[in-house]
Design a protein around this motif. Structure first.
Motif, PDB file in Angstrom:
ATOM      1  N   SER A   1      31.609  47.793  40.107  1.00  0.00           N
ATOM      2  CA  SER A   1      32.574  48.485  40.957  1.00  0.00           C
ATOM      3  C   SER A   1      33.035  47.571  42.087  1.00  0.00           C
ATOM      4  O   SER A   1      32.235  47.125  42.909  1.00  0.00           O
ATOM      5  N   LEU A   2      34.331  47.269  42.103  1.00  0.00           N
ATOM      6  CA  LEU A   2      34.892  46.354  43.095  1.00  0.00           C
ATOM      7  C   LEU A   2      35.922  47.062  43.965  1.00  0.00           C
ATOM      8  O   LEU A   2      36.625  47.969  43.509  1.00  0.00           O
ATOM      9  N   SER A   3      36.038  46.623  45.203  1.00  0.00           N
ATOM     10  CA  SER A   3      37.098  47.107  46.082  1.00  0.00           C
ATOM     11  C   SER A   3      38.414  46.466  45.649  1.00  0.00           C
ATOM     12  O   SER A   3      38.434  45.530  44.830  1.00  0.00           O
TER      13      SER A   3
ATOM     14  N   PHE B   1      38.637  42.846  43.745  1.00  0.00           N
ATOM     15  CA  PHE B   1      39.217  42.720  42.406  1.00  0.00           C
ATOM     16  C   PHE B   1      40.371  41.725  42.407  1.00  0.00           C
ATOM     17  O   PHE B   1      40.446  40.840  41.543  1.00  0.00           O
ATOM     18  N   ASP B   2      41.285  41.868  43.369  1.00  0.00           N
ATOM     19  CA  ASP B   2      42.449  40.977  43.425  1.00  0.00           C
ATOM     20  C   ASP B   2      42.025  39.527  43.626  1.00  0.00           C
ATOM     21  O   ASP B   2      42.625  38.604  43.053  1.00  0.00           O
ATOM     22  N   PHE B   3      41.000  39.327  44.444  1.00  0.00           N
ATOM     23  CA  PHE B   3      40.493  37.972  44.687  1.00  0.00           C
ATOM     24  C   PHE B   3      39.903  37.382  43.413  1.00  0.00           C
ATOM     25  O   PHE B   3      40.221  36.244  43.026  1.00  0.00           O
TER      26      PHE B   3
ATOM     27  N   TYR C   1      44.278  34.664  51.332  1.00  0.00           N
ATOM     28  CA  TYR C   1      44.621  35.742  52.262  1.00  0.00           C
ATOM     29  C   TYR C   1      46.023  36.278  51.981  1.00  0.00           C
ATOM     30  O   TYR C   1      46.245  37.492  51.950  1.00  0.00           O
ATOM     31  N   GLU C   2      46.981  35.375  51.781  1.00  0.00           N
ATOM     32  CA  GLU C   2      48.355  35.806  51.530  1.00  0.00           C
ATOM     33  C   GLU C   2      48.462  36.605  50.234  1.00  0.00           C
ATOM     34  O   GLU C   2      49.195  37.595  50.150  1.00  0.00           O
ATOM     35  N   THR C   3      47.710  36.179  49.198  1.00  0.00           N
ATOM     36  CA  THR C   3      47.789  36.830  47.891  1.00  0.00           C
ATOM     37  C   THR C   3      47.039  38.156  47.858  1.00  0.00           C
ATOM     38  O   THR C   3      47.534  39.141  47.302  1.00  0.00           O
ATOM     39  N   VAL C   4      45.860  38.191  48.454  1.00  0.00           N
ATOM     40  CA  VAL C   4      45.000  39.373  48.375  1.00  0.00           C
ATOM     41  C   VAL C   4      45.347  40.424  49.428  1.00  0.00           C
ATOM     42  O   VAL C   4      45.412  41.624  49.139  1.00  0.00           O
ATOM     43  N   TRP C   5      45.613  39.975  50.644  1.00  0.00           N
ATOM     44  CA  TRP C   5      45.927  40.915  51.728  1.00  0.00           C
ATOM     45  C   TRP C   5      47.426  41.159  51.897  1.00  0.00           C
ATOM     46  O   TRP C   5      47.841  42.038  52.629  1.00  0.00           O
TER      47      TRP C   5
ATOM     48  N   ARG D   1      30.130  39.838  50.002  1.00  0.00           N
ATOM     49  CA  ARG D   1      29.896  41.165  49.431  1.00  0.00           C
ATOM     50  C   ARG D   1      30.074  41.155  47.911  1.00  0.00           C
ATOM     51  O   ARG D   1      29.300  41.782  47.175  1.00  0.00           O
ATOM     52  N   LEU D   2      31.096  40.436  47.454  1.00  0.00           N
ATOM     53  CA  LEU D   2      31.373  40.373  46.021  1.00  0.00           C
ATOM     54  C   LEU D   2      30.235  39.678  45.280  1.00  0.00           C
ATOM     55  O   LEU D   2      29.786  40.145  44.227  1.00  0.00           O
TER      56      LEU D   2
END
Length: 215
Positions: free
Chosen positions: A133-135, A139-141, A159-163, A181-182
């Protein structure tokens, strides 16, 4: 290639690396100096950051272009080389790079690199057939890294891609905490799993598949 060409002359190594993490380029030209080892280190660093073609202009008395190619450059030519030959190499490098970018821009809905499987459509990530289970950010990262194994993404790019925001504040720490955390979640499934996320000190992260212990 009749389109206009935009050039940027980096004033320092730091300036060059900063621009590579922020702006798209199609070719890097490095003027080799008398300190070959520094040029070697610069090329290695740039290659970790980007797959952009690198052309090295060697000093006239140099005769070992293989040194720069082994460092990560695509080609090395002498400063006295024929202008037409240099241009031909530039066009060839850019054409191959644009073709590579086009082929790698095709979104992959499902990526399976045993024992990892990541499904972009359902936004699920499995490790050895067990779901992790990922946030959204995690997941995007992970998906970003897995789509290009071995490619180093800088903190700014991540940061630009994920956030989906322009980098501001202490983004290195924000990304580091998310990665921590991941990795913790992954290691609950397999002690080796956290090692698929590799770090490059003060640069960023990249994905490295688990090696088969039997090989």
């Amino acid at each position: 290639m009749g389109e206009s060409v935009k050039l940027y002359y980096a004033s320092s190594i730091q300036d060059a690396l900063s621009h590579l993490t922020r702006f798209p380029y199609q070719l890097i030209v490095v003027q080799a100096g008398i300190y070959k080892e520094k040029t070697h280190q610069l090329i290695q660093t740039m290659r970790k950051i980007s797959q952009i073609p690198i052309l090295v202009i060697m000093l006239e008395d140099e005769d070992k272009s293989i040194f720069y190619v082994e460092s990560g450059a695509d080609i090395a030519v002498k400063v006295s080389s024929c202008r037409e030959d240099i241009l031909a190499n530039i066009y060839a490098l850019i054409r191959r790079y644009l073709s590579w970018v086009e082929n790698n821009n095709n979104t992959q809905d499902i990526i399976q690199i045993e024992p990892l499987l990541i499904n972009q459509i359902s936004r699920k990530m499995l490790w050895d057939n067990y779901e992790v289970s990922l946030s959204k950010h995690e997941f995007d990262f992970l998906y970003l890294l897995v789509t290009a194994p071995g490619r180093v993404y800088t903190f700014e790019q991540i940061y630009e891609t994920v956030w989906h925001e322009h980098p501001h504040g202490n983004i290195n720490n924000i990304v580091w905490c998310m990665v921590r955390r991941l990795r913790k979640k992954l290691r609950k499934k397999d002690s080796r799993a956290g090692d698929i996320i590799r770090s490059v000190c003060n640069v960023g992260y990249y994905f490295e598949p688990i090696k088969d212990e039997n090989t």
